[in-house]
Design a protein around this motif. Structure first.
Motif, PDB file in Angstrom:
ATOM      1  N   LEU A  60       3.261  -5.584   4.840  1.00 28.71           N
ATOM      2  CA  LEU A  60       3.368  -4.859   5.963  1.00 28.71           C
ATOM      3  C   LEU A  60       2.126  -3.934   5.972  1.00 28.71           C
ATOM      4  CD1 LEU A  60       4.739  -4.146   8.802  1.00 28.71           C
ATOM      5  CD2 LEU A  60       6.137  -2.207   7.413  1.00 28.71           C
ATOM      6  N   LEU A  61       1.842  -3.380   4.645  1.00 31.95           N
ATOM      7  CA  LEU A  61       0.787  -2.193   4.560  1.00 31.95           C
ATOM      8  C   LEU A  61       0.142  -2.601   3.104  1.00 31.95           C
ATOM      9  CD1 LEU A  61      -0.490   0.320   6.423  1.00 31.95           C
ATOM     10  CD2 LEU A  61       0.938   1.266   5.007  1.00 31.95           C
ATOM     11  N   PRO A  62      -0.628  -3.433   3.089  1.00 29.21           N
ATOM     12  CA  PRO A  62      -1.456  -3.944   1.675  1.00 29.21           C
ATOM     13  C   PRO A  62      -2.106  -2.768   1.164  1.00 29.21           C
ATOM     14  CG  PRO A  62      -1.761  -5.664   3.678  1.00 29.21           C
ATOM     15  CD  PRO A  62      -1.273  -4.504   4.376  1.00 29.21           C
ATOM     16  N   GLU A  63      -2.663  -1.880   1.794  1.00 27.43           N
ATOM     17  CA  GLU A  63      -3.433  -0.778   1.210  1.00 27.43           C
ATOM     18  C   GLU A  63      -2.471   0.323   0.511  1.00 27.43           C
ATOM     19  OE1 GLU A  63      -3.379   0.289   5.698  1.00 27.43           O
ATOM     20  OE2 GLU A  63      -3.185  -1.503   4.370  1.00 27.43           O
ATOM     21  N   ALA A  64      -1.441   0.253   0.875  1.00 30.63           N
ATOM     22  CA  ALA A  64      -0.274   1.172   0.038  1.00 30.63           C
ATOM     23  C   ALA A  64      -0.011   1.089  -1.345  1.00 30.63           C
ATOM     24  CB  ALA A  64       0.866   1.407   1.130  1.00 30.63           C
ATOM     25  N   GLY A  65       0.037   2.256  -2.044  1.00 28.30           N
ATOM     26  CA  GLY A  65       0.680   2.073  -3.307  1.00 28.30           C
ATOM     27  C   GLY A  65       2.069   2.295  -3.271  1.00 28.30           C
ATOM     28  N   PHE A  66       2.885   2.389  -4.469  1.00 27.03           N
ATOM     29  CA  PHE A  66       4.179   2.696  -4.710  1.00 27.03           C
ATOM     30  C   PHE A  66       4.420   3.578  -5.361  1.00 27.03           C
ATOM     31  CE2 PHE A  66       3.730  -1.536  -2.721  1.00 27.03           C
ATOM     32  CZ  PHE A  66       4.658  -1.678  -1.821  1.00 27.03           C
ATOM     33  N   ILE A  67       5.661   4.518  -5.252  1.00 25.32           N
ATOM     34  CA  ILE A  67       6.481   5.014  -6.042  1.00 25.32           C
ATOM     35  C   ILE A  67       7.859   4.688  -6.035  1.00 25.32           C
ATOM     36  CG2 ILE A  67       7.388   7.542  -6.778  1.00 25.32           C
ATOM     37  CD1 ILE A  67       4.608   8.601  -5.048  1.00 25.32           C
ATOM     38  N   THR A  68       8.194   4.095  -7.231  1.00 23.65           N
ATOM     39  CA  THR A  68       9.588   3.163  -7.148  1.00 23.65           C
ATOM     40  C   THR A  68      10.363   3.772  -8.188  1.00 23.65           C
ATOM     41  OG1 THR A  68       8.783   1.510  -8.510  1.00 23.65           O
ATOM     42  CG2 THR A  68       8.487   1.214  -6.008  1.00 23.65           C
ATOM     43  N   GLU A  69      11.716   3.639  -8.027  1.00 22.22           N
ATOM     44  CA  GLU A  69      12.673   4.085  -9.254  1.00 22.22           C
ATOM     45  C   GLU A  69      12.520   3.093 -10.384  1.00 22.22           C
ATOM     46  OE1 GLU A  69      17.315   5.618  -9.988  1.00 22.22           O
ATOM     47  OE2 GLU A  69      16.816   4.643  -7.978  1.00 22.22           O
ATOM     48  N   GLU A  70      12.529   1.793  -9.776  1.00 25.55           N
ATOM     49  CA  GLU A  70      12.822   0.675 -10.960  1.00 25.55           C
ATOM     50  C   GLU A  70      11.516   0.254 -11.581  1.00 25.55           C
ATOM     51  OE1 GLU A  70      15.841   0.940 -12.093  1.00 25.55           O
ATOM     52  OE2 GLU A  70      16.785   1.776 -10.234  1.00 25.55           O
ATOM     53  N   GLY A  71      10.282   0.744 -10.981  1.00 25.57           N
ATOM     54  CA  GLY A  71       9.090   0.176 -11.505  1.00 25.57           C
ATOM     55  C   GLY A  71       8.723  -1.129 -11.348  1.00 25.57           C
ATOM     56  N   GLU A  79      -4.332   7.306  -3.354  1.00 24.42           N
ATOM     57  CA  GLU A  79      -4.790   8.578  -2.520  1.00 24.42           C
ATOM     58  C   GLU A  79      -4.347   8.792  -1.323  1.00 24.42           C
ATOM     59  OE1 GLU A  79      -8.892   9.586  -3.412  1.00 24.42           O
ATOM     60  OE2 GLU A  79      -8.626   9.596  -5.690  1.00 24.42           O
ATOM     61  N   GLU A  80      -4.242   7.489  -0.656  1.00 20.11           N
ATOM     62  CA  GLU A  80      -4.076   7.885   0.686  1.00 20.11           C
ATOM     63  C   GLU A  80      -2.474   7.407   1.379  1.00 20.11           C
ATOM     64  OE1 GLU A  80      -6.107   8.191   3.462  1.00 20.11           O
ATOM     65  OE2 GLU A  80      -7.396   8.932   2.053  1.00 20.11           O
ATOM     66  N   TYR A  81      -2.192   6.410   1.130  1.00 14.29           N
ATOM     67  CA  TYR A  81      -0.869   5.775   1.487  1.00 14.29           C
ATOM     68  C   TYR A  81       0.097   5.329   0.413  1.00 14.29           C
ATOM     69  CZ  TYR A  81      -2.081   6.046   6.590  1.00 14.29           C
ATOM     70  OH  TYR A  81      -2.434   6.307   7.661  1.00 14.29           O
ATOM     71  N   ASN A  82       1.585   5.905   0.447  1.00 14.60           N
ATOM     72  CA  ASN A  82       2.173   5.524  -0.835  1.00 14.60           C
ATOM     73  C   ASN A  82       3.700   5.339  -0.366  1.00 14.60           C
ATOM     74  OD1 ASN A  82       0.803   5.673  -3.440  1.00 14.60           O
ATOM     75  ND2 ASN A  82       0.078   7.621  -2.238  1.00 14.60           N
ATOM     76  N   TRP A  83       4.319   4.319  -0.531  1.00 10.74           N
ATOM     77  CA  TRP A  83       5.768   4.004  -0.347  1.00 10.74           C
ATOM     78  C   TRP A  83       6.407   4.706  -1.274  1.00 10.74           C
ATOM     79  CZ3 TRP A  83       7.004   2.166   4.344  1.00 10.74           C
ATOM     80  CH2 TRP A  83       5.936   1.454   4.982  1.00 10.74           C
ATOM     81  N   ILE A  84       7.571   5.293  -0.905  1.00 10.85           N
ATOM     82  CA  ILE A  84       8.357   5.994  -1.867  1.00 10.85           C
ATOM     83  C   ILE A  84       9.938   5.445  -1.750  1.00 10.85           C
ATOM     84  CG2 ILE A  84       9.440   8.054  -2.916  1.00 10.85           C
ATOM     85  CD1 ILE A  84       7.172   9.573  -1.676  1.00 10.85           C
ATOM     86  N   ILE A  85      10.408   4.572  -2.707  1.00 18.39           N
ATOM     87  CA  ILE A  85      11.386   3.654  -2.585  1.00 18.39           C
ATOM     88  C   ILE A  85      12.695   3.906  -3.643  1.00 18.39           C
ATOM     89  CG2 ILE A  85      12.106   1.350  -2.606  1.00 18.39           C
ATOM     90  CD1 ILE A  85       9.329   0.610  -2.009  1.00 18.39           C
TER      91      ILE A  85
END
Length: 264
Positions: A60-71, A79-85
């Protein structure tokens, strides 16, 4: 970027992950549970649902990074977009067959929350918000409660499952609130606690030793529903600051005062 349209797409993705979790719950085996730390459990359901979320959100948003619980995400924070899941907030409830658990997904643009979705799996309730667009539950607008006094309020909290050094102070705070409110509930899912504040079902919620993926989506829900979210005693960052106080706004200062009597 149209954050409202994006939130609708994220809601669909969260529902699909929730469908997988619902299917697995029917035949879940406690033997599959692993321990990440003291009382901190994870299962293949958490891991697979997170991978499903990561794959669909990346598309959906290829440029975004991720902050996830299970890694499970290969792409780390940007620095711009990040999903937090949090793919399964309320894992302890899930593995014990208790029905309160959800999927939580937020999107941050730099330091600002812009999308938040919490999908409550067993009630089939999808809470969503986009920056400046209000908050919704199953596409009906929601708003925080109108309770103007603690004595009119129902609160929620969570209990720590590690780092018990502040437990005595926390119990004293809960004792004060037990005597000055309609009561305190412990759902077992921070994301749901926040969603319920946004929907006016709880008037306030507080918890410490909390992680960004537990609260990010819910923080935006509360704010877009007209509420207020901070740390316990200051207006500091409730997403990465490890403690959160969320209210309808009217009882916020009074809750801070009570917490401040014991919290150092």
């Amino acid at each position: 970027m149209d954050f409202n349209a994006l939130s609708l797409q994220v809601a669909d993705i969260a529902r699909r992950a929730g469908q997988f979790i619902r299917q697995e719950a029917a035949n879940f085996d406690l033997a599959s549970v692993e321990h990440k730390g003291l009382h901190d459990m994870v299962s293949y359901v958490d891991q697979q649902s997170e991978k499903q979320l990561v794959d669909e959100l990346h598309a959906l948003l290829p440029e975004a990074g991720f902050i996830t619980e299970e890694g499970t995400a290969a792409k780390e924070r940007t620095e711009e977009y990040n999903w937090i899941i949090d793919p399964l907030d309320g894992t302890t409830n899930f593995i014990h067959g208790q029905p309160a658990y959800c999927v939580s997904v937020a999107l941050m643009h730099r330091d600002e929350l812009v999308v938040g979705v919490v999908y409550e799996i067993n009630q089939d309730e999808c809470f969503r918000a986009a920056l400046g667009g209000g908050a919704y539950c199953n596409e009906k607008p929601i708003h925080v409660s109108a309770a103007a006094d603690l004595h009119e309020s129902l609160l929620a909290t969570g209990f720590p499952y590690y780092k018990f050094d502040k437990l005595d102070a926390y119990l004293k705070i809960m004792g004060e609130f037990m005597q000055s409110t309609h009561g305190i509930r412990r759902v077992g899912s921070a994301a749901l606690d926040l969603a319920y504040v946004a929907a006016g079902r709880f008037d306030g919620y507080f918890e410490f030793n909390i992680n960004s993926y537990d609260v990010a989506a819910g923080v935006l829900l509360v704010r877009e529903a007209g509420g207020h979210v901070t740390q316990f005693l200051t207006n500091g960052d409730p997403i990465f600051g490890r403690e959160v106080l969320a209210t309808n706004g009217q009882i916020h200062r009074r809750m801070q005062q009570t917490i401040g009597d014991y919290w150092k």
